[in-house]
Design a protein around this motif. Structure first.
Motif, PDB file in Angstrom:
ATOM      1  N   SER A  67       5.332 -10.514   9.144  1.00  0.00           N
ATOM      2  CA  SER A  67       5.175 -10.725  10.630  1.00  0.00           C
ATOM      3  C   SER A  67       5.786  -9.455  11.567  1.00  0.00           C
ATOM      4  CB  SER A  67       5.902 -11.885  11.262  1.00  0.00           C
ATOM      5  OG  SER A  67       4.896 -13.245  10.984  1.00  0.00           O
ATOM      6  N   LEU A  68       6.347  -8.507  10.913  1.00  0.00           N
ATOM      7  CA  LEU A  68       6.748  -7.285  11.590  1.00  0.00           C
ATOM      8  C   LEU A  68       5.432  -6.651  11.865  1.00  0.00           C
ATOM      9  CD1 LEU A  68       9.627  -5.476   9.415  1.00  0.00           C
ATOM     10  CD2 LEU A  68       9.618  -7.387  11.461  1.00  0.00           C
ATOM     11  N   THR A  69       4.303  -6.859  11.584  1.00  0.00           N
ATOM     12  CA  THR A  69       2.954  -6.561  12.010  1.00  0.00           C
ATOM     13  C   THR A  69       2.869  -6.849  13.291  1.00  0.00           C
ATOM     14  OG1 THR A  69       2.283  -7.130   9.658  1.00  0.00           O
ATOM     15  CG2 THR A  69       0.747  -6.761  11.591  1.00  0.00           C
TER      16      THR A  69
ATOM     17  N   THR B  15       0.115   1.367   5.848  1.00  0.00           N
ATOM     18  CA  THR B  15      -1.395   1.063   5.963  1.00  0.00           C
ATOM     19  C   THR B  15      -1.705  -0.538   5.780  1.00  0.00           C
ATOM     20  OG1 THR B  15      -3.142   1.447   4.467  1.00  0.00           O
ATOM     21  CG2 THR B  15      -1.079   1.244   3.365  1.00  0.00           C
ATOM     22  N   PHE B  16      -2.688  -0.975   6.185  1.00  0.00           N
ATOM     23  CA  PHE B  16      -3.181  -2.222   5.835  1.00  0.00           C
ATOM     24  C   PHE B  16      -4.140  -2.235   4.468  1.00  0.00           C
ATOM     25  CE2 PHE B  16      -2.533  -1.876  10.363  1.00  0.00           C
ATOM     26  CZ  PHE B  16      -2.121  -3.186  10.697  1.00  0.00           C
ATOM     27  N   THR B  17      -4.282  -1.254   3.999  1.00  0.00           N
ATOM     28  CA  THR B  17      -4.963  -1.063   2.899  1.00  0.00           C
ATOM     29  C   THR B  17      -4.666  -0.230   1.640  1.00  0.00           C
ATOM     30  OG1 THR B  17      -6.375   0.503   3.772  1.00  0.00           O
ATOM     31  CG2 THR B  17      -7.067  -1.807   3.636  1.00  0.00           C
ATOM     32  N   PRO B  18      -3.552  -0.593   1.018  1.00  0.00           N
ATOM     33  CA  PRO B  18      -2.776   0.219   0.107  1.00  0.00           C
ATOM     34  C   PRO B  18      -3.734   0.547  -1.090  1.00  0.00           C
ATOM     35  CG  PRO B  18      -1.458  -1.526   0.622  1.00  0.00           C
ATOM     36  CD  PRO B  18      -2.662  -1.873   1.297  1.00  0.00           C
ATOM     37  N   SER B  19      -3.799   1.899  -1.430  1.00  0.00           N
ATOM     38  CA  SER B  19      -4.681   2.326  -2.512  1.00  0.00           C
ATOM     39  C   SER B  19      -4.222   2.135  -3.852  1.00  0.00           C
ATOM     40  CB  SER B  19      -5.074   3.980  -2.243  1.00  0.00           C
ATOM     41  OG  SER B  19      -3.739   4.527  -2.231  1.00  0.00           O
ATOM     42  N   ASP B  20      -2.939   2.231  -3.892  1.00  0.00           N
ATOM     43  CA  ASP B  20      -2.247   2.056  -5.210  1.00  0.00           C
ATOM     44  C   ASP B  20      -1.276   0.834  -5.261  1.00  0.00           C
ATOM     45  OD1 ASP B  20      -0.953   2.304  -7.731  1.00  0.00           O
ATOM     46  OD2 ASP B  20       0.121   3.954  -7.202  1.00  0.00           O
TER      47      ASP B  20
ATOM     48  N   GLU C  87      -1.810  -6.490  -1.897  1.00  0.00           N
ATOM     49  CA  GLU C  87      -2.845  -7.176  -0.932  1.00  0.00           C
ATOM     50  C   GLU C  87      -1.832  -8.035  -0.024  1.00  0.00           C
ATOM     51  OE1 GLU C  87      -5.359  -9.508  -3.450  1.00  0.00           O
ATOM     52  OE2 GLU C  87      -6.945  -7.893  -3.317  1.00  0.00           O
ATOM     53  N   VAL C  88      -2.091  -8.498   0.978  1.00  0.00           N
ATOM     54  CA  VAL C  88      -1.262  -9.216   2.118  1.00  0.00           C
ATOM     55  C   VAL C  88      -1.122 -10.628   1.622  1.00  0.00           C
ATOM     56  CG1 VAL C  88      -3.387  -9.994   3.519  1.00  0.00           C
ATOM     57  CG2 VAL C  88      -1.228  -9.972   4.327  1.00  0.00           C
ATOM     58  N   HIS C  89       0.269 -11.099   1.564  1.00  0.00           N
ATOM     59  CA  HIS C  89       0.609 -12.321   1.032  1.00  0.00           C
ATOM     60  C   HIS C  89       0.209 -13.302   2.009  1.00  0.00           C
ATOM     61  CE1 HIS C  89       3.566 -15.551   1.079  1.00  0.00           C
ATOM     62  NE2 HIS C  89       3.400 -15.595  -0.342  1.00  0.00           N
TER      63      HIS C  89
ATOM     64  N   LEU D  85       0.397  -5.670   7.537  1.00  0.00           N
ATOM     65  CA  LEU D  85       0.876  -4.019   7.355  1.00  0.00           C
ATOM     66  C   LEU D  85       1.713  -4.075   6.137  1.00  0.00           C
ATOM     67  CD1 LEU D  85       1.195  -1.374   8.751  1.00  0.00           C
ATOM     68  CD2 LEU D  85       3.136  -2.332  10.063  1.00  0.00           C
ATOM     69  N   PHE D  86       1.557  -2.966   5.452  1.00  0.00           N
ATOM     70  CA  PHE D  86       2.447  -2.377   4.489  1.00  0.00           C
ATOM     71  C   PHE D  86       3.263  -1.250   4.864  1.00  0.00           C
ATOM     72  CE2 PHE D  86      -0.176  -5.292   2.209  1.00  0.00           C
ATOM     73  CZ  PHE D  86       0.274  -5.585   1.054  1.00  0.00           C
TER      74      PHE D  86
END
Length: 345
Positions: free
Chosen positions: A59-61, A181-186, A205-207, A223-224
Motif C-alpha cells: 500500500s505504499l503504492t 517498477t511494477f514489473t520486475p524483470s528478475d 509478482e504483486v502479493h 509497486l516494487f
C-alpha cells in the motif's frame, strides 16, 4: 547519526523472528544512514539479504504513486476534490462520493464480494463498482483499498492510460527512482512474500490479490521499490519545491493538515497522521503496507524513516507484527526528536 534505540528495536524484530529481515534508512536532512538485518527468505531455503533488493511495498503504492499523480492533477485543475466519482465512473451509482472522500478514506464504501480472489479483471471491476456506501460515509476514516483503486480508474479516465503507467512516467522516472517498477524483470532480485495455496511462493509478482488481478489498473498496490529509491522519494517530499511538477508544493506542504470532510476524522490526503515533539509539537505523516513496509516523514524537521520487510513471509498475516511495528515507530519518533540538528556521526 545514532538512533541506538530505533536500531535495537529493528534488530529485535529479526532476533525474535517477527520478520525474516529488515532494510531501513534514517534520514536527517542531507545525512542518511542505511542498514539491514536478517535474511531475505526462509523458504524454500534461507537466503541472504542483499543490498539493493526490491520489496513489494504493497500500500505504499497509494502514497508514492497514485497520490502523487492525483496531486499533480489537482494542482493543474484537471481534477478537483469536490468532483464526484460518478462523473468519471458512471457505473458507480452513489453520487455523494467525491474525490476528497476517496483520498481520505471517508467514502464509507463497503460490501462483500463473493469469491473475490477468483474473479477475472472485468468481473472484479464490475463487483467493485457495485459495492455500496455504509453508515460511516463522510464522518469516519475507514481505510479501504477500493478508494485508491477508484482513484486509479479516475486518473485513467483523465490521462488515457492505466494508473501504473502514469505513475512510472509522472513520478518514478522524473524522481530518478530508477529501480522502482511494477514489473520486475528478475524475480531473484525481489524479496519473496507469502507462500500461498494457489500461487505457491510469491516472488517478483504483486502479493495483493486485487493487484494481482487488476495488474496495471490497480492504484492501491503493485509497486516494487528499494531503500535507495524510497530515500529519494522522502527527500523530495521534504523539498517539493525542487520537483514541483512531480510533487506540487501547494499540496505536499499541507499534508500534515486533516483533509477529511469535517476536518475531524484525523486523515490527510492519502497519509495517516501522527505527532512528534521537535522543534515543537507538530504532526508528521506516515503510511504502511500490508507486506510489512512503512514510511514516516517529518517535513518540518526534514527527517524520515524508511522501513522495508516481508512480514508476510512465509505466512500472512503475521498479526503480532503490527504491535511491534507501532512500537518501532513510537521509538523512532521519540528518538529522532533528541537527535534533530545534532551531529552524532
Amino acid at each position: 547519526m545514532a538512533y541506538v534505540e530505533t536500531k535495537a528495536a529493528l534488530k529485535r524484530l529479526v532476533a525474535e523472528k517477527v520478520v525474516p529481515g529488515v532494510s531501513f534508512a534514517l534520514i536527517d536532512g542531507d545525512r542518511v544512514e542505511t542498514g539491514q538485518y536478517g535474511v531475505a527468505a526462509i523458504v524454500p531455503h534461507t537466503e541472504p539479504l542483499r543490498p539493493g533488493m526490491l520489496y513489494d511495498v504493497a500500500s505504499l503504492t497509494k502514497v508514492v504513486g497514485t497520490l502523487s499523480v492525483v496531486l499533480q492533477l489537482l494542482a493543474t485543475g484537471r481534477l478537483r476534490l469536490t468532483d464526484r466519482v460518478h462523473d468519471y465512473l458512471p457505473e458507480w451509482q452513489d453520487k455523494r462520493v467525491t474525490v476528497r472522500h476517496l483520498l481520505t478514506h471517508t467514502s464509507g464504501i463497503t460490501g462483500y464480494i463473493p469469491n473475490r480472489n477468483q474473479l477475472d479483471a472485468p468481473a472484479l471491476t464490475h463487483a467493485l463498482l457495485h459495492l455500496h456506501v455504509g453508515p460511516t460515509f463522510g464522518r469516519k476514516m475507514v481505510y479501504a483499498d477500493v478508494n485508491y483503486i477508484f482513484l486509479g480508474w479516475i486518473v485513467e479516465q483523465i490521462l488515457g492510460e492505466p494508473i501504473q503507467a502514469a505513475v512510472q512516467q509522472r513520478v518514478l522516472t522524473p524522481l530518478g527512482m530508477t529501480h522502482s517498477t511494477f514489473t520486475p524483470s528478475d524475480p531473484a532480485a525481489c524479496i519473496p512474500t507469502a507462500v500461498t495455496v494457489t500461487r505457491g511462493l510469491v516472488r517478483g509478482e504483486v502479493h495483493d490479490p486485487k493487484g494481482y488481478v487488476l495488474q496495471r489498473r490497480c492504484g492501491s498496490a503493485g509497486l516494487f521499490s528499494t531503500i535507495d529509491d524510497l530515500i529519494r522519494f522522502c527527500q523530495a517530499y521534504c523539498h517539493p519545491e525542487t520537483v514541483p511538477a512531480v510533487l506540487p508544493p501547494r499540496y505536499v506542504n499541507q499534508l500534515t493538515n486533516d483533509w477529511t470532510p469535517d476536518g475531524r476524522a484525523g486523515r490527510s490526503l492519502g497519509w495517516a497522521l501522527t505527532a512528534t515533539q521537535w522543534p515543537q509539537a507538530h504532526r508528521v505523516i506516515w503510511h504502511s503496507g500490508f507486506t510489512g513496509t512503512y514510511l514516516v516523514i517529518d517535513q518540518a524537521a526534514q527527517q524520515a524513516m524508511v522501513f522495508l520487510t516481508n512480514r508476510v513471509h512465509p505466512v500472512a498475516p503475521n498479526e503480532p507484527y503490527l504491535d511491534q511495528r507501532n512500537a518501532v515507530i513510537g521509538t523512532y519518533l521519540a528518538e529522532k526528536s533528541r537527535y534533530a540538528n545534532h551531529d552524532f556521526s
